[in-house]
Design a protein around this motif. Structure first.
Motif, PDB file in Angstrom:
ATOM      1  N   UNK A   1      26.272 -25.655  16.244  1.00 49.61           N
ATOM      2  CA  UNK A   1      26.419 -24.563  17.199  1.00 49.61           C
ATOM      3  C   UNK A   1      25.389 -23.532  16.753  1.00 49.61           C
ATOM      4  N   UNK A   2      24.347 -23.319  17.562  1.00 50.55           N
ATOM      5  CA  UNK A   2      23.248 -22.451  17.162  1.00 50.55           C
ATOM      6  C   UNK A   2      23.098 -21.259  18.097  1.00 50.55           C
ATOM      7  N   UNK A   3      22.946 -20.102  17.485  1.00 50.81           N
ATOM      8  CA  UNK A   3      22.531 -18.912  18.230  1.00 50.81           C
ATOM      9  C   UNK A   3      21.024 -18.802  18.071  1.00 50.81           C
ATOM     10  N   UNK A   4      20.305 -18.794  19.180  1.00 43.57           N
ATOM     11  CA  UNK A   4      18.846 -18.715  19.152  1.00 43.57           C
ATOM     12  C   UNK A   4      18.403 -17.301  19.499  1.00 43.57           C
ATOM     13  N   UNK A   5      17.611 -16.719  18.610  1.00 41.03           N
ATOM     14  CA  UNK A   5      17.152 -15.338  18.769  1.00 41.03           C
ATOM     15  C   UNK A   5      15.648 -15.271  18.514  1.00 41.03           C
ATOM     16  N   UNK A   6      15.056 -14.142  18.829  1.00 45.49           N
ATOM     17  CA  UNK A   6      13.631 -13.967  18.543  1.00 45.49           C
ATOM     18  C   UNK A   6      13.402 -13.641  17.070  1.00 45.49           C
ATOM     19  N   UNK A   7      14.228 -12.769  16.501  1.00 46.29           N
ATOM     20  CA  UNK A   7      14.075 -12.367  15.103  1.00 46.29           C
ATOM     21  C   UNK A   7      13.800 -10.887  14.994  1.00 46.29           C
ATOM     22  N   UNK A   8      14.324 -10.260  13.931  1.00 41.76           N
ATOM     23  CA  UNK A   8      14.278  -8.802  13.879  1.00 41.76           C
ATOM     24  C   UNK A   8      13.859  -8.231  12.529  1.00 41.76           C
ATOM     25  N   UNK A   9      13.249  -9.042  11.678  1.00 41.72           N
ATOM     26  CA  UNK A   9      12.811  -8.545  10.367  1.00 41.72           C
ATOM     27  C   UNK A   9      11.282  -8.499  10.317  1.00 41.72           C
ATOM     28  N   UNK A  10      10.771  -7.673   9.435  1.00 43.36           N
ATOM     29  CA  UNK A  10       9.321  -7.585   9.262  1.00 43.36           C
ATOM     30  C   UNK A  10       8.866  -8.777   8.433  1.00 43.36           C
ATOM     31  N   UNK A  11       8.065  -9.656   9.014  1.00 39.97           N
ATOM     32  CA  UNK A  11       7.654 -10.887   8.353  1.00 39.97           C
ATOM     33  C   UNK A  11       6.132 -11.002   8.304  1.00 39.97           C
ATOM     34  N   UNK A  12       5.655 -11.718   7.323  1.00 38.04           N
ATOM     35  CA  UNK A  12       4.227 -11.966   7.173  1.00 38.04           C
ATOM     36  C   UNK A  12       3.745 -12.965   8.218  1.00 38.04           C
ATOM     37  N   UNK A  13       2.479 -12.820   8.600  1.00 34.60           N
ATOM     38  CA  UNK A  13       1.863 -13.795   9.494  1.00 34.60           C
ATOM     39  C   UNK A  13       1.786 -15.179   8.888  1.00 34.60           C
ATOM     40  N   UNK A  14       2.068 -15.293   7.597  1.00 32.08           N
ATOM     41  CA  UNK A  14       2.079 -16.598   6.944  1.00 32.08           C
ATOM     42  C   UNK A  14       3.311 -17.409   7.317  1.00 32.08           C
ATOM     43  N   UNK A  15       4.394 -16.719   7.740  1.00 32.75           N
ATOM     44  CA  UNK A  15       5.643 -17.425   8.050  1.00 32.75           C
ATOM     45  C   UNK A  15       6.099 -17.232   9.485  1.00 32.75           C
ATOM     46  N   UNK A  16       5.524 -16.246  10.185  1.00 28.00           N
ATOM     47  CA  UNK A  16       6.030 -15.907  11.518  1.00 28.00           C
ATOM     48  C   UNK A  16       4.894 -15.668  12.506  1.00 28.00           C
ATOM     49  N   UNK A  17       5.161 -15.985  13.776  1.00 25.46           N
ATOM     50  CA  UNK A  17       4.201 -15.711  14.831  1.00 25.46           C
ATOM     51  C   UNK A  17       4.023 -14.201  14.964  1.00 25.46           C
ATOM     52  N   UNK A  18       2.789 -13.700  14.903  1.00 26.65           N
ATOM     53  CA  UNK A  18       2.588 -12.263  15.052  1.00 26.65           C
ATOM     54  C   UNK A  18       2.591 -11.800  16.513  1.00 26.65           C
ATOM     55  N   UNK A  19       2.326 -12.711  17.447  1.00 32.69           N
ATOM     56  CA  UNK A  19       2.203 -12.332  18.859  1.00 32.69           C
ATOM     57  C   UNK A  19       3.498 -12.576  19.616  1.00 32.69           C
ATOM     58  N   UNK A  20       3.897 -11.601  20.410  1.00 29.32           N
ATOM     59  CA  UNK A  20       5.134 -11.701  21.191  1.00 29.32           C
ATOM     60  C   UNK A  20       5.133 -12.923  22.105  1.00 29.32           C
ATOM     61  N   UNK A  21       3.985 -13.213  22.718  1.00 22.33           N
ATOM     62  CA  UNK A  21       3.914 -14.346  23.641  1.00 22.33           C
ATOM     63  C   UNK A  21       4.273 -15.652  22.943  1.00 22.33           C
ATOM     64  N   UNK A  22       3.829 -15.807  21.706  1.00 20.90           N
ATOM     65  CA  UNK A  22       4.138 -17.009  20.939  1.00 20.90           C
ATOM     66  C   UNK A  22       5.625 -17.071  20.601  1.00 20.90           C
TER      67      UNK A  22
END
Length: 307
Positions: free
Chosen positions: A182-203
């Motif tokens: 059972x998964x809740x899917x979200x965009x994400x709300x923490x400040x993350x490095x571009x090494x681990x997270x998409x920097x662009x909203x469209x992505x």
């Protein structure tokens, strides 16, 4: 896009300001914190949950607070969570429980977290209440998912969260599939490095749609946690095209934001769950919500100042 990035970084910066956090705890009620949280205690939130249920909305409650640094604190938080579950059952509330593993001692000991979680899940199973493990920053993602997998082999009434801004999330969906998640899917709300997270909203948005489709077509129950009309409409169209039954997914939104949209979706026959935090440690939570999406600022201001 530049303005949006600046806005996100600004609110994430504010979320970690201890002075503002201290002031928020003291003055929050006078500045409308009650418009975004259900009360300082769960008992204060019970009448609100009943009212939301009467409007056709389901709820998940979250006792705000994280980064517990002592074993006694983590055990106290575990006991509080079990009492919340018993109160949900006593009042026959349409509510689940969300929690953060850092509040149960994740940064102290994995075995301590497992012990606390098993007590909570035994209580939840006894009373028929679903528990969702919230996702925190990327440094804790792997440990959170490993604990989820370990617990899911024993407990069925357990969910967790996948964040679409992380590169790893597509693989995580694949690895979790065997656990009937059972998964809740979200965009994400923490400040993350571009090494681990998409920097662009469209992505981030495109990946969220991809994850929604994958998890639904895998046949797993999916909670789409978004205020974004584009994401909501995408899910509705996907479900219609693929003949996915409405009892296989739900929409989740924050208490105090997009209230009319919540009611409209419920009237259309969709399950809508309101994420209702309670407690006095609301400041960091609120700032991260502002960072998630600029439109949330408008929703929040409207919610705070509306009668």
């Amino acid at each position: 896009m530049v303005v949006e990035a600046i806005s996100k970084n600004f609110f994430l910066f504010l979320s970690n300001n201890r002075l503002l956090d201290k002031l928020a705890k003291k003055w929050g009620p006078k500045f409308g914190a009650d418009k975004i949280v259900g009360g300082e205690t769960f008992d204060q939130a019970v009448p609100l949950i009943k009212r939301l249920n009467q409007q056709g909305l389901q709820v998940t409650v979250d006792h705000l607070g994280e980064f517990i640094n002592s074993e006694p604190e983590s055990r106290n938080r575990s006991q509080e969570c079990m009492e919340t579950i018993r109160t949900i059952a006593e009042h026959q509330l349409g509510s689940e429980v969300s929690l953060k593993l850092t509040s149960l001692g994740l940064d102290i000991s994995e075995e301590l977290v497992i012990e606390n979680m098993e007590q909570i899940l035994d209580t939840a199973e006894k009373h028929g209440v679903v528990v969702t493990i919230d996702m925190e920053d990327s440094s804790r993602c792997e440990r959170t998912l490993e604990i989820y997998k370990r617990l899911k082999t024993k407990y069925q009434n357990l969910g967790t969260v996948i964040q679409s801004y992380l590169y790893r999330s597509d693989c995580d969906i694949d690895e979790l599939d065997e656990y009937d998640p059972y998964l809740r899917l979200v965009k994400g709300a923490y400040k993350e490095s571009g090494k681990v997270a998409f920097p662009a909203k469209e992505k981030v948005d495109a990946n969220l749609k991809h994850l929604i489709k994958k998890n639904l077509l895998n046949g797993n129950y999916t909670a789409i946690a978004s205020h974004d009309d584009q994401i909501i409409n995408y899910t509705k169209e996907l479900a219609a095209e693929q003949r996915i039954p409405t009892d296989q997914f739900e929409f989740q939104m924050l208490y105090g934001m997009r209230n009319q949209t919540q009611l409209d979706l419920a009237k259309e026959g969709y399950t809508v769950r309101v994420y209702l935090p309670y407690g006095d440690d609301w400041y960091g939570y609120f700032m991260r919500r502002m960072a998630e999406r600029p439109a949330n600022i408008a929703f929040a201001i409207k919610g705070v100042f509306s009668k």
